[in-house]
Enzyme design. Structure first.
Site, short mmCIF file in Angstrom:
data_model
loop_
_atom_site.label_atom_id
_atom_site.label_comp_id
_atom_site.label_asym_id
_atom_site.label_seq_id
_atom_site.Cartn_x
_atom_site.Cartn_y
_atom_site.Cartn_z
N SER B 12 0.85 -1.18 0.00
CA SER B 12 0.00 0.00 0.00
C SER B 12 0.88 1.23 0.00
O SER B 12 1.72 1.39 -0.88
CB SER B 12 -0.93 -0.05 1.22
N HIS B 39 -2.38 -0.87 -3.58
CA HIS B 39 -3.33 0.24 -3.44
C HIS B 39 -2.65 1.49 -3.97
O HIS B 39 -1.98 2.18 -3.23
CB HIS B 39 -3.69 0.50 -1.98
N ASP B 132 -4.72 -4.27 5.67
CA ASP B 132 -5.10 -5.18 4.58
C ASP B 132 -3.96 -6.19 4.38
O ASP B 132 -2.79 -5.83 4.49
CB ASP B 132 -5.35 -4.37 3.30
#
Lengths: 289, 189
Positions: B12, B39, B132
């Site tokens: 991310s 992400h 996540d």
């Protein structure tokens, strides 16, 4: 390692596969809804999530509820159908609809649009706004269908969290909107309610792409991010259905990451804007095998 | 653990720079598929593929729905969609709600890949500012896969690798620079 009982992801995947099969069979035999042609990976996720939401420790427990608790069906269908969208999601697509598709539709005295898998109606209202601003709405009819009666009820109400407004306004502008999105809704108590006049030419109806037939002669079919949940044969079946519904030269609009190239029925559609997944039905009647 | 057939990578915040280093160090002879969920916040996965393709000796492209997973190549989840793998090793996409505020979600990719490849899968969690990937990595380990986590102290954003360690533990917890050589060792016969 510690496991939480409420987390179905901890189930053995081999056993879970059997459980999923039995759930699908139960839905078919008990309620007449066939999910056997849904793409398995996403279906399994959704069924698992339903099991969690309904406090069923396993998919088997959920199957028991599905069999014995008839009142649960709307909830199950809601969990297994198209997820919510955004207004003017993928603005570039709505811009092409506005600039290239609507001018062609304008040549028809009556414009029929079928949105298959309308979820909470975000894109239905977006379409209605496009038609309104193009001066075509008075002779348009939008058929908005979904598998889930709960989703349809939500769509009819046109009420959404007001926190969406900012993003949706940006989308609307990026899609070539000439006014302000705020002209189309009122906001109160953290909610926004879309102008109910926008649905004066919308018919909401339950329709199952797996088993129901064509019900209108459409000039445009929108079905975005629905077929991604279907296996190849069911995707092909739906493309045939859209083909049968569309007038010759009618438009089909799919989701931005959907690929239909491998489907047999794809030869019956010619790209208008391939990157935006907008196609036209080519000539000839559909040849039933 | 049997010889890995695939590698899944999640990152991310700070992920682009980390991916350049990781993918840049992969052996060009790697036969496994490398699936990446990043992400990026950007709409353009094409640009991301191009940037990473310049750094990586393997071809880098977007994972397309209904297409087979390709060995010897890096495949990225498109922005705005969850990436899943079907049992027949084809890609599937979904627009189901965000997981940990993310779509694509690392948990979704890892969980579905773990069910397909079981103990023939390596999962890598890199830098990131949320949690996540932690649940997905846990599921991956439960099914016999091998978990690699970037040392939180080495990560630009430590929260994600830390969450993965807390929730799933790891078979290898190493610096970013050490991950590619480790993957080459694990993956090449």
């Amino acid at each position: 390692m510690s496991h939480e009982a409420t987390e179905p992801a901890a189930a053995d995947p081999g056993i879970e596969e059997i459980e999923l099969e039995l759930f699908v069979r139960a839905m078919q035999r008990r309620h007449g809804y066939d999910f056997s042609q849904y793409a398995p990976a996403s279906l399994k996720r959704r069924v698992r999530q339903l099991a969690t939401q309904l406090d069923c420790g396993t998919i088997s427990a959920l199957t028991g509820r599905a069999l014995h608790d008839a009142g649960l069906l709307p909830k199950l269908l809601e969990g297994l159908s198209v997820p919510v969208s955004d207004m003017f999601r993928d603005p570039a697509v709505f811009r092409v609809l506005r600039e290239q598709v609507l001018p062609v539709l304008a040549s028809y005295p009556q414009i029929n649009i079928w949105q298959a898998g309308c979820a909470h109606g975000e894109e239905v209202y977006s379409l209605a706004i496009l038609l309104e601003e193009a001066g075509l709405y008075e002779r348009s009819q939008i058929f908005a269908t979904d598998l889930s009666t709960r989703a349809l009820q939500h769509a009819r109400e046109g009420i959404f969290p007001v926190r969406e407004a900012q993003q949706w306004s940006r989308n609307y502008q990026a899609a070539g909107g000439s006014r302000s999105l705020a002209d189309y809704y009122s906001a109160r108590y953290g909610l926004l309610k879309l102008d109910q006049r926008l649905r004066r030419h919308v018919t909401f109806a339950q329709h199952n792409l797996v088993s129901d037939r064509v019900f209108c002669e459409a000039h445009l079919v929108l079905c975005r991010n629905v077929l991604i949940y279907f296996s190849n044969p069911l995707q092909d079946h739906c493309l045939q259905l859209f083909h049968d519904s569309l007038v010759r030269g009618g438009f089909l609009c799919l989701g931005l990451r959907e690929s239909i190239d491998a489907a047999a029925a794809s030869t019956d559609f010619a790209p208008v804007d391939a990157a935006r997944r907008i196609y036209r039905r080519t000539g000839g009647e559909w040849r039933r095998p | 653990m049997t010889a890995p057939q695939a590698v899944v990578v999640g990152c991310s915040a700070g992920g682009l720079d980390a991916l350049k280093i990781l993918l840049g160090g992969l052996d060009p002879a790697l036969p496994q598929a490398v699936l990446v969920c990043c992400h990026s916040g950007s709409d353009s996965v094409e640009l991301l593929c191009e940037l990473l393709g310049r750094a990586c000796p393997l071809p880098v492209f977007e994972a397309l729905e209904r297409q087979p997973v390709r060995g010897g190549a890096v495949q990225l989840a498109p922005s705005g969609y969850h990436l899943l793998v079907e049992a027949d090793r084809h890609f599937a996409l979904s627009v189901d709600p965000r997981v940990c505020h993310a779509r694509p979600s690392i948990d979704v990719l890892f969980t579905s890949a773990a069910e397909v490849w079981r103990d023939a899968l390596v999962g890598v969690v890199l830098t990131g500012a949320n949690a996540d990937g932690a649940d997905g990595l846990r599921q991956l380990r439960r099914l016999g896969g091998c978990a690699v986590v970037q040392s939180p102290s080495d990560a630009e954003a430590p929260a994600m690798p830390q969450a993965a360690l807390d929730r799933a533990g790891a078979d290898h917890c190493v610096t970013l620079e050490a991950i590619a050589p480790l993957l080459n060792r694990l993956c090449l016969p």
